[in-house]
Write a protein that holds these residues in place. Structure first.
Motif, PDB file in Angstrom:
ATOM      1  N   PRO A   6       0.831  -1.201   0.000  1.00 38.76           N
ATOM      2  CA  PRO A   6       0.000   0.000   0.000  1.00 38.76           C
ATOM      3  C   PRO A   6       0.865   1.250   0.000  1.00 38.76           C
ATOM      4  CG  PRO A   6      -0.807  -1.580   1.595  1.00 38.76           C
ATOM      5  CD  PRO A   6       0.502  -2.110   1.076  1.00 38.76           C
ATOM      6  N   GLY A   7       0.450   2.215  -0.827  1.00 40.18           N
ATOM      7  CA  GLY A   7       1.160   3.483  -0.909  1.00 40.18           C
ATOM      8  C   GLY A   7       2.325   3.460  -1.882  1.00 40.18           C
ATOM      9  N   ALA A   8       2.720   2.275  -2.381  1.00 36.69           N
ATOM     10  CA  ALA A   8       3.819   2.212  -3.344  1.00 36.69           C
ATOM     11  C   ALA A   8       3.316   2.708  -4.684  1.00 36.69           C
ATOM     12  CB  ALA A   8       4.329   0.781  -3.469  1.00 36.69           C
ATOM     13  N   SER A   9       4.132   3.442  -5.366  1.00 33.45           N
ATOM     14  CA  SER A   9       3.729   4.014  -6.638  1.00 33.45           C
ATOM     15  C   SER A   9       4.407   3.266  -7.781  1.00 33.45           C
ATOM     16  CB  SER A   9       4.115   5.495  -6.678  1.00 33.45           C
ATOM     17  OG  SER A   9       3.726   6.063  -7.894  1.00 33.45           O
ATOM     18  N   ALA A  10       3.625   2.734  -8.692  1.00 32.76           N
ATOM     19  CA  ALA A  10       4.152   2.018  -9.845  1.00 32.76           C
ATOM     20  C   ALA A  10       4.730   3.005 -10.843  1.00 32.76           C
ATOM     21  CB  ALA A  10       3.029   1.219 -10.507  1.00 32.76           C
ATOM     22  N   VAL A  37      -0.511   6.416 -21.594  1.00 34.87           N
ATOM     23  CA  VAL A  37      -0.328   6.309 -20.146  1.00 34.87           C
ATOM     24  C   VAL A  37      -0.229   7.725 -19.605  1.00 34.87           C
ATOM     25  CG1 VAL A  37       1.154   5.481 -18.272  1.00 34.87           C
ATOM     26  CG2 VAL A  37       0.940   4.132 -20.358  1.00 34.87           C
ATOM     27  N   GLU A  38      -1.011   7.993 -18.572  1.00 39.03           N
ATOM     28  CA  GLU A  38      -1.033   9.338 -17.991  1.00 39.03           C
ATOM     29  C   GLU A  38      -1.042   9.230 -16.471  1.00 39.03           C
ATOM     30  OE1 GLU A  38      -4.233  13.020 -17.763  1.00 39.03           O
ATOM     31  OE2 GLU A  38      -4.457  11.488 -19.300  1.00 39.03           O
ATOM     32  N   ARG A  39      -0.142   9.961 -15.835  1.00 41.63           N
ATOM     33  CA  ARG A  39      -0.094  10.001 -14.365  1.00 41.63           C
ATOM     34  C   ARG A  39      -1.203  10.915 -13.867  1.00 41.63           C
ATOM     35  NH1 ARG A  39       3.148   7.172 -10.784  1.00 41.63           N
ATOM     36  NH2 ARG A  39       3.298   8.300  -8.847  1.00 41.63           N
ATOM     37  N   ARG A  40      -1.971  10.466 -12.888  1.00 39.35           N
ATOM     38  CA  ARG A  40      -3.049  11.282 -12.317  1.00 39.35           C
ATOM     39  C   ARG A  40      -2.539  12.002 -11.068  1.00 39.35           C
ATOM     40  NH1 ARG A  40      -7.710   7.023 -11.838  1.00 39.35           N
ATOM     41  NH2 ARG A  40      -6.975   7.432  -9.762  1.00 39.35           N
ATOM     42  N   GLU A  41      -3.227  13.058 -10.712  1.00 43.44           N
ATOM     43  CA  GLU A  41      -2.823  13.863  -9.557  1.00 43.44           C
ATOM     44  C   GLU A  41      -2.844  13.084  -8.247  1.00 43.44           C
ATOM     45  OE1 GLU A  41      -4.833  17.597  -9.211  1.00 43.44           O
ATOM     46  OE2 GLU A  41      -4.483  18.102 -11.307  1.00 43.44           O
ATOM     47  N   ASP A  42      -3.709  12.071  -8.160  1.00 45.15           N
ATOM     48  CA  ASP A  42      -3.825  11.298  -6.917  1.00 45.15           C
ATOM     49  C   ASP A  42      -2.765  10.197  -6.789  1.00 45.15           C
ATOM     50  OD1 ASP A  42      -4.665   9.411  -8.754  1.00 45.15           O
ATOM     51  OD2 ASP A  42      -6.652   9.142  -7.882  1.00 45.15           O
ATOM     52  N   GLY A  43      -1.816  10.158  -7.728  1.00 43.88           N
ATOM     53  CA  GLY A  43      -0.761   9.150  -7.683  1.00 43.88           C
ATOM     54  C   GLY A  43      -1.080   7.907  -8.481  1.00 43.88           C
ATOM     55  N   GLY A  44      -2.295   7.823  -8.997  1.00 46.77           N
ATOM     56  CA  GLY A  44      -2.687   6.686  -9.820  1.00 46.77           C
ATOM     57  C   GLY A  44      -2.348   6.936 -11.281  1.00 46.77           C
ATOM     58  N   TRP A  45      -2.873   6.082 -12.123  1.00 47.72           N
ATOM     59  CA  TRP A  45      -2.590   6.147 -13.558  1.00 47.72           C
ATOM     60  C   TRP A  45      -3.869   5.987 -14.360  1.00 47.72           C
ATOM     61  CZ3 TRP A  45       2.297   7.127 -15.217  1.00 47.72           C
ATOM     62  CH2 TRP A  45       3.320   6.939 -14.293  1.00 47.72           C
ATOM     63  N   ARG A  46      -3.938   6.644 -15.509  1.00 50.18           N
ATOM     64  CA  ARG A  46      -4.955   6.375 -16.523  1.00 50.18           C
ATOM     65  C   ARG A  46      -4.216   5.765 -17.703  1.00 50.18           C
ATOM     66  NH1 ARG A  46      -9.124  10.617 -17.569  1.00 50.18           N
ATOM     67  NH2 ARG A  46     -10.142   9.360 -15.977  1.00 50.18           N
ATOM     68  N   VAL A  47      -4.598   4.540 -18.045  1.00 51.67           N
ATOM     69  CA  VAL A  47      -3.931   3.807 -19.116  1.00 51.67           C
ATOM     70  C   VAL A  47      -4.963   3.518 -20.201  1.00 51.67           C
ATOM     71  CG1 VAL A  47      -2.584   1.761 -19.716  1.00 51.67           C
ATOM     72  CG2 VAL A  47      -2.361   2.779 -17.425  1.00 51.67           C
ATOM     73  N   ALA A  69      -8.443   2.602 -18.503  1.00 57.88           N
ATOM     74  CA  ALA A  69      -8.443   1.979 -17.181  1.00 57.88           C
ATOM     75  C   ALA A  69      -7.771   2.946 -16.219  1.00 57.88           C
ATOM     76  CB  ALA A  69      -7.692   0.655 -17.216  1.00 57.88           C
ATOM     77  N   ASP A  70      -8.470   3.302 -15.155  1.00 62.54           N
ATOM     78  CA  ASP A  70      -7.898   4.138 -14.107  1.00 62.54           C
ATOM     79  C   ASP A  70      -7.441   3.228 -12.978  1.00 62.54           C
ATOM     80  OD1 ASP A  70      -8.429   6.485 -15.473  1.00 62.54           O
ATOM     81  OD2 ASP A  70     -10.326   6.839 -14.437  1.00 62.54           O
ATOM     82  N   LEU A  71      -6.163   3.335 -12.626  1.00 59.28           N
ATOM     83  CA  LEU A  71      -5.592   2.553 -11.547  1.00 59.28           C
ATOM     84  C   LEU A  71      -5.297   3.467 -10.378  1.00 59.28           C
ATOM     85  CD1 LEU A  71      -2.957   0.456 -13.552  1.00 59.28           C
ATOM     86  CD2 LEU A  71      -5.375  -0.020 -13.200  1.00 59.28           C
ATOM     87  N   LEU A  77      -7.534  -1.643 -10.012  1.00 60.73           N
ATOM     88  CA  LEU A  77      -8.496  -1.032 -10.921  1.00 60.73           C
ATOM     89  C   LEU A  77      -9.512  -0.197 -10.150  1.00 60.73           C
ATOM     90  CD1 LEU A  77      -9.373  -0.922 -13.912  1.00 60.73           C
ATOM     91  CD2 LEU A  77     -10.899  -2.838 -13.408  1.00 60.73           C
ATOM     92  N   ALA A  78      -9.602   1.086 -10.502  1.00 66.44           N
ATOM     93  CA  ALA A  78     -10.554   1.993  -9.861  1.00 66.44           C
ATOM     94  C   ALA A  78     -11.724   2.302 -10.784  1.00 66.44           C
ATOM     95  CB  ALA A  78      -9.862   3.291  -9.449  1.00 66.44           C
ATOM     96  N   ALA A  79     -11.474   2.329 -12.095  1.00 65.62           N
ATOM     97  CA  ALA A  79     -12.529   2.599 -13.080  1.00 65.62           C
ATOM     98  C   ALA A  79     -12.063   2.056 -14.421  1.00 65.62           C
ATOM     99  CB  ALA A  79     -12.809   4.091 -13.176  1.00 65.62           C
TER     100      ALA A  79
END
Length: 94
Positions: A6-10, A37-47, A69-71, A77-79
């Motif tokens: 948890p909290g690790a950023s890919a 591939v796009e880095r999101r502000e919350d630390g997740g990714w949109r792929v 896919a939002d990670l 997977l978040a969305a």
């Protein structure tokens, strides 16, 4: 694919691999590749992943689809949703 702590950023390539796994698992369809591939502000990714939805003969008439896919920051997977469908031989013009 191993889960990150948890909290690790890919990094982008890890996020892309996880997203492909999520999209192919959800759709049951083969991925053609990652097209964004796009880095999101919350630390997740949109792929953005391209998949073959329907195989046809000839291959140039296959139906492809693009999924986003939002990670979250843990790579979960978040969305997930389909953005568009098109014929393989079709070229988009800006």
């Amino acid at each position: 694919m191993p889960r990150q702590p948890p909290g690790a950023s890919a990094d982008a390539s890890q996020a892309a691999r996880r997203a492909v796994g999520h999209v192919t698992g959800m759709t049951g369809r083969a991925a053609e590749g990652v097209v964004g591939v796009e880095r999101r502000e919350d630390g997740g990714w949109r792929v953005t992943v391209e998949v073959v939805e329907t195989h046809r003969i000839p291959d140039s008439s296959d139906i492809l689809a693009v999924y986003e896919a939002d990670l979250d920051a843990d790579g979960e997977l978040a969305a997930f949703h389909r953005v568009r469908r098109y014929t393989r031989g079709r070229v988009d013009h800006p």
